[in-house]
Scaffold this motif. Structure first.
Motif, PDB file in Angstrom:
ATOM      1  N   HIS A 145     -14.604  21.495  -2.372  1.00 13.30           N
ATOM      2  CA  HIS A 145     -14.291  22.381  -1.254  1.00 13.30           C
ATOM      3  C   HIS A 145     -15.163  23.515  -1.082  1.00 13.30           C
ATOM      4  O   HIS A 145     -15.928  24.119  -0.213  1.00 13.30           O
ATOM      5  CB  HIS A 145     -12.775  23.015  -1.348  1.00 13.30           C
ATOM      6  CG  HIS A 145     -11.954  21.864  -1.032  1.00 13.30           C
ATOM      7  ND1 HIS A 145     -10.799  22.351  -0.277  1.00 13.30           N
ATOM      8  CD2 HIS A 145     -11.843  20.464  -1.272  1.00 13.30           C
ATOM      9  CE1 HIS A 145      -9.924  21.109  -0.097  1.00 13.30           C
ATOM     10  NE2 HIS A 145     -10.857  19.987  -0.527  1.00 13.30           N
ATOM     11  N   SER A 206     -10.698  25.724   3.616  1.00 14.42           N
ATOM     12  CA  SER A 206     -10.329  24.630   2.333  1.00 14.42           C
ATOM     13  C   SER A 206      -9.005  24.389   2.576  1.00 14.42           C
ATOM     14  O   SER A 206      -8.717  23.140   2.271  1.00 14.42           O
ATOM     15  CB  SER A 206     -10.591  25.478   1.090  1.00 14.42           C
ATOM     16  OG  SER A 206     -10.042  24.953   0.056  1.00 14.42           O
ATOM     17  N   GLU A 209      -8.506  21.100   5.055  1.00 18.84           N
ATOM     18  CA  GLU A 209      -9.384  20.204   4.691  1.00 18.84           C
ATOM     19  C   GLU A 209      -8.693  18.736   4.304  1.00 18.84           C
ATOM     20  O   GLU A 209      -7.947  18.991   3.473  1.00 18.84           O
ATOM     21  CB  GLU A 209     -10.675  20.598   3.565  1.00 18.84           C
ATOM     22  CG  GLU A 209     -11.722  19.357   3.380  1.00 18.84           C
ATOM     23  CD  GLU A 209     -12.498  18.974   4.614  1.00 18.84           C
ATOM     24  OE1 GLU A 209     -12.443  17.879   4.708  1.00 18.84           O
ATOM     25  OE2 GLU A 209     -12.623  19.780   5.158  1.00 18.84           O
TER      26      GLU A 209
END
Length: 270
Positions: A145, A206, A209
Motif C-alpha cells: 500500500h 490505502s 484499496e
C-alpha cells in the motif's frame, strides 16, 4: 467576466443536476437499504429497522476487518509521509543525474492499474522472498500500500516546496539556527498543511484499496473492502454490507472536509 444567457444557465444547471444525481442517488440507496427491515436489499424500502445495524456492530469479522484496514492504512501512511517528504525535498532542492527518471518512477505506481501492482508484488513475495526464507506477511501488505500512497504525499509537498521563499530559510541560518532548528521552526510550518493533507489522502487511498490487497493479503486476513466484496455474494448479508458501506460513506466526509480546509489554507498562504 463571462456572462451566460438564461438558456445556457438552465442547460448547465440540468447537466450538473443529472451528474450529481448519477453520483449520489446510488449512495442514498445504500444508506436507505442499511435500514431495510427485509433481509435482502430491495427498492422501494417497505419497512425500516435497526436490526442490520445491530448485526454489523456486533460482528467480529467486521471489527477484525476494520482493524486490519486501519492498521494497514496507518502503516502505509507512515511510510508515505517519510519517503514522500524525503523524495520531494531531494527533487526540489538538489540537481543530480537521473532526477527526471526518479520523478517518473515515484509517480508511476499511482498510474499503474492496481491489479498489475498486486500481481507484481505477489510474484516478488512468493517467488523471490519466500524461497530465501523472508516471509513478509502482514507487513508486506503495508509495504504494498505504501508504494502508491507515497505519490499522494510527494505531490502535495513538492507543489508546496516550489512555492516556498528560500530567503526565509537563509535568514534563519544567518541568525545562527542549526539546520534542524531551521527545518523545525521555519521550513516545516510552511509545508505542514500540505504534509497533513497528503497524509489524509494517503490514508483514504490505502483504506479502500482492493486489487493490491487481494494479491498481497496473508491467508485469512481481510480488510474492510475485501470483507465487503466477499459478502456481496451472500444476498442475506446485503443489508449488513450496506450498514458498513454507510459508515464508510459518513466517515469519508471527514478527510474530504479536512483536505479542503487545508487546501484553502495553502492557497491563502501561497
Amino acid at each position: 467576466m463571462l456572462r451566460l444567457s438564461l438558456t445556457a444557465k438552465i442547460v448547465l444547471g440540468v447537466i450538473v443536476a443529472a451528474i450529481l444525481a448519477f453520483m449520489y442517488v446510488p449512495l442514498m440507496l445504500v444508506v436507505l437499504n442499511s435500514f431495510n427491515a427485509a433481509r435482502i436489499a430491495s427498492w422501494p424500502v417497505r419497512g425500516f429497522s435497526l436490526e442490520s445495524w445491530g448485526k454489523a456492530f456486533t460482528s467480529e469479522p467486521v471489527r477484525a476487518a476494520l482493524l486490519n484496514s486501519v492498521l494497514v492504512a496507518t502503516g502505509a501512511t507512515a511510510i508515505a509521509l517519510v519517503l514522500g517528504t524525503l523524495v520531494a525535498f531531494a527533487l526540489q532542492r538538489y540537481d543530480f543525474f537521473g532526477k527526471r527518471a526518479v520523478n517518473l518512477l515515484v509517480v508511476l505506481p499511482i498510474a499503474l492499474p492496481g491489479i498489475v501492482t498486486g500481481v507484481a508484488l505477489n510474484n516478488t513475495y512468493n517467488q523471490i522472498l519466500e524461497p530465501i526464507g523472508i516471509h513478509v506477511g502482514f507487513f508486506g501488505m503495508i509495504i504494498a500500500h505504501g508504494t502508491f500512497c507515497i505519490v499522494m504525499v510527494f505531490n502535495n509537498i513538492l507543489a508546496r516546496l516550489r512555492r516556498l521563499n528560500p530567503g526565509v530559510e537563509e535568514a534563519s541560518k544567518d541568525l545562527g539556527a542549526t539546520p534542524w532548528q531551521t527545518f523545525r521552526m521555519v521550513t516545516f510550518p510552511q509545508f505542514r498543511s500540505a504534509f497533513i493533507a497528503g497524509g489524509i489522502l494517503a490514508f483514504a487511498l490505502s483504506f479502500d484499496e482492493v486489487y493490491v490487497t487481494i494479491f498481497t493479503a496473508p491467508p485469512g486476513v481481510d480488510t474492510l473492502p475485501l470483507w465487503i466484496m466477499n459478502q456481496m455474494a451472500r444476498p442475506n448479508e446485503a443489508n449488513v454490507v450496506n450498514v458498513v458501506a454507510t459508515v464508510v460513506i459518513l466517515a469519508s466526509f471527514i478527510p474530504v472536509w479536512v483536505s479542503q480546509r487545508l487546501g484553502r489554507e495553502i492557497d491563502e498562504r501561497g
